[in-house]
Structures are given as C-alpha cells and as structure tokens.
Motif scaffolding. Sequence first.
Motif, short mmCIF file in Angstrom:
data_model
loop_
_atom_site.label_atom_id
_atom_site.label_comp_id
_atom_site.label_asym_id
_atom_site.label_seq_id
_atom_site.Cartn_x
_atom_site.Cartn_y
_atom_site.Cartn_z
N LEU A 274 0.89 -1.47 -0.07
CA LEU A 274 0.12 0.13 -0.04
C LEU A 274 0.94 1.35 -0.11
CD1 LEU A 274 -2.73 1.36 0.24
CD2 LEU A 274 -2.78 1.01 2.75
N TYR A 275 1.81 1.30 0.85
CA TYR A 275 2.66 2.39 0.94
C TYR A 275 3.37 2.57 -0.47
CZ TYR A 275 6.15 5.86 2.83
OH TYR A 275 6.98 6.76 3.10
N SER A 276 3.84 1.54 -0.94
CA SER A 276 4.20 1.57 -2.46
C SER A 276 3.45 2.24 -3.50
CB SER A 276 4.92 0.28 -3.02
OG SER A 276 5.31 0.15 -4.12
N TYR A 277 2.39 1.59 -3.40
CA TYR A 277 1.43 2.31 -4.29
C TYR A 277 1.05 3.70 -4.04
CZ TYR A 277 -0.16 -1.82 -6.97
OH TYR A 277 -0.37 -2.97 -7.90
N VAL A 278 1.21 4.14 -2.94
CA VAL A 278 0.97 5.64 -2.51
C VAL A 278 2.18 6.45 -3.20
CG1 VAL A 278 1.00 7.49 -0.78
CG2 VAL A 278 -0.39 5.39 -0.50
N ILE A 279 3.34 6.05 -3.21
CA ILE A 279 4.47 6.56 -3.74
C ILE A 279 4.26 6.47 -5.26
CG2 ILE A 279 6.77 6.71 -3.84
CD1 ILE A 279 6.95 5.58 -0.89
N LEU A 300 1.09 13.43 -0.38
CA LEU A 300 2.31 13.92 -0.03
C LEU A 300 2.22 13.57 1.48
CD1 LEU A 300 3.38 17.05 -1.70
CD2 LEU A 300 4.74 14.98 -1.52
N SER A 301 1.07 13.99 2.32
CA SER A 301 0.98 13.97 3.65
C SER A 301 1.10 12.44 3.98
CB SER A 301 -0.77 14.32 4.01
OG SER A 301 -0.95 15.72 3.88
N VAL A 302 0.44 11.58 3.08
CA VAL A 302 0.63 9.93 3.53
C VAL A 302 2.04 9.60 3.49
CG1 VAL A 302 -0.02 7.55 3.07
CG2 VAL A 302 -1.77 9.61 2.72
N ILE A 303 2.74 10.19 2.31
CA ILE A 303 4.18 9.66 2.31
C ILE A 303 5.08 9.97 3.37
CG2 ILE A 303 6.18 9.97 0.65
CD1 ILE A 303 4.22 10.38 -1.59
N VAL A 326 11.20 14.20 -1.67
CA VAL A 326 10.12 14.99 -1.88
C VAL A 326 10.44 16.57 -1.88
CG1 VAL A 326 7.73 15.75 -0.91
CG2 VAL A 326 8.41 13.15 -1.12
N GLU A 327 11.07 16.98 -0.80
CA GLU A 327 11.41 18.09 -0.71
C GLU A 327 12.15 19.02 -1.93
OE1 GLU A 327 13.38 18.32 3.21
OE2 GLU A 327 11.29 18.79 4.32
N ARG A 328 13.00 17.92 -2.62
CA ARG A 328 13.59 18.38 -3.71
C ARG A 328 12.91 18.45 -4.89
NH1 ARG A 328 18.07 13.97 -3.52
NH2 ARG A 328 18.26 14.61 -5.65
#
Length: 376
Positions: A274-279, A300-303, A326-328
């Motif tokens: 699930l985390y992979s699919y979010v990313i 982004l909040s989830v990641i 993400v910040e980059r």
Amino acid sequence: MKIKWPFFAVLTAFFVLATSSSSKAVNTADIDKVLKKTVLDESDFKIIDDFLGEAVRELVKTRDFTSIAQARAVILSKKSTQGQYAQRFSESAYKQIQNGFEQAQALRPDDRKTNVIINLLILIDGLEDMRLADLAIPWLKDQNMVARYWAVHSLTNPAAVQQLNSTASSDPTLARTIVDRLKEIVETSNPEILAQIARFAASVNIPQGEGLLVQVADVRIKSYAEWTVQHEFYDVGILKLLESKIPLSAAGSGALSPTASAGKPEVARRFAQLYSYVIQRYIKGKEKSILNDDQKRGLLSVIIETEDKCVSRLMERPQTTIRRAVERDSMTALLEEHNKLLGAETAPGQLPSKLGFDYGSNRTSPIPLPDPPQKP
C-alpha cells in the motif's frame, strides 16, 4: 487541507445535528425524579418506558432536523449507569427504537424515511450500548452511505470496542458477528466507512480482526491499481494501523517476533504494498499531470507521515530520506528511495529484508502500479 465532496458535507450536517443542545419538547419531569432514585419499582419502569416511547415517537414524526436532533439529545441526556435504571433504560430503548424503525418504513417521501433512519442510528451510536447492536446490524448493507456510516460507527466506536473487548475472552460471539458483517461490506463502502472499519479491526481483541484489517488494505490496494482510489489521505491511518500490528523482535534484531502469528508477514506485505502504491501514484500522477492539488497534497501527507511515524519504528532509526526527496521535488530521487526501502526487481528492499517478508511468490519488490487508463 480543503476537502470538498458531497458525502462529507452531508455527514457533517448530521454530525452537527447529532451534537445539538437538548430541548424540553419531551416532558422530562417524571424521568428526572426516577433518575434520582436508587431503588426502582414497577411504576418507575413505566415512567422510563413512557419517556422513551414519547421521545422516539417525537423523533420519528418530526420533520424539522433541529427538532429531531433535540429529541435525540433529550434521550441521551437521560442515560445512567445506575443498575436497575440502566437495565430498564436499555430494554426499553431497544423496544422503542425497533418500533421507530418500523414506523419509519411507512414514511414518505423516501428522503424523510432515510433521515429518520439515520437519526435513529445516530441515537444508537450515542447510547453506546452494545445490547442495541442487533438494531444497527441490518443497516450495514444500506445503499445510503450516510446511513451505513452511522450503522458502522455505532458498532465500532470506542465505547463499542471497550464493551466487546471486556467480554471477548468469555464470549466473543458478538464481536465475531460484527467482524463477519463488516467483511461483507468492505468492497462496497466508501473511504470514510473503510477508515472506521479499519480502526475497529485493529482494536477489537479477537483474531478475526486482523483479517478484516488486511481486507480493508486489499480494497485500498486494488483501488490504487485500478486508478479509482479516492481521498488518499485516509491511507495514512490505514498504514499506521497495519504498522501497529507488526511486532518487532524483543531482541532488537528487527525481524518479526518469533511469537508473532502466521498472519504477521501478510500484514507487513500489505503495509509495504500500500505504501508503495501511494508513492508510485504520486510519481506517475505528477509525471502525467493527472492529479489535482488535493490529491497531491493528500498523497504527500501520507508519504511523509508514514515515513516519519511508521517506517522509522520498523527500521528502528529515524527515516528522512523519502522526505528529503519530496522536498527536492525529484521524482527520480523519490523512486530511488522507494526502491531502497521497499525493493526493486534487482534487489530486495531494506524493509522486507529487515522484517523477513516478501511480496508473494518470492517477489523481492512491490507490484508495479499500472499506468493510468487512457482517457476516451
């Protein structure tokens, strides 16, 4: 985050009404006297019955939303834990609310009937009495998602979980029944309801709860794979619940505890997929410019929060590399960090290596997210 969708607006309206201050439209003088007694007789039982009958009839017949909420609030204000009173109040509430549901079936138009049913379910939720569970269970499959939400909430709220857990060791029958009924609606429920089900599944003290949590995760994983997922920000809660069910070895090796149940690798696998699919959704969605601002903010909040709160605990050290990518705003760097943590075709990831799980059939990497469907 700015949230805009019809279900949330309707649910909020009902919730505001659910917490409205009480009114004196229903006569409470006699019931107030009974509340002060320590020993009750038959005349007191009749007063309880009469009060609840009048209050529920008021709720059913009244058309004005505010008046309905006030009638409900009057009932809730007369709850008590006093033994005789509480028992009779519960028995009478069951009978009168059951009558209310029967009366609601004759109401027209359908919107009025639905509003009354929803308010009766909110009443059950507020009474926090699992002896009323049988009244809510039939509404779990209702096609109206607001009605379904309140039916689920009344059976899964913290008070319900506390009562179920207090009896689970001696009599898990009701808890198992609720889990079984919830399993039947997971695939047809919206994200708000799935979030309620997931919290319950992670909190109820019976083995079947974990299977229900995995089922919720599977439904979310499927919705990502099909590019039909909605309200991604709910997945941080589901990921946290999955992570909470992954015990680390007391020896500190990081591997799954040898005393963990056989289902724990399944939980870890769902967390990682699930985390992979979010990313992956964030990366592909940005590359193809198909995500709106709310979707991007939600993802982004989830990641970021999952890395901070979940991955850091599982890896047993603070994790910030995904956040920095993400910040980059570098999708290349984000994908590299994803592969390092979760796995790639060429090498297993740090997390499955540490916890000792794979992605099924000896896969070393998460299932790739398919490309979004072409617009017609």
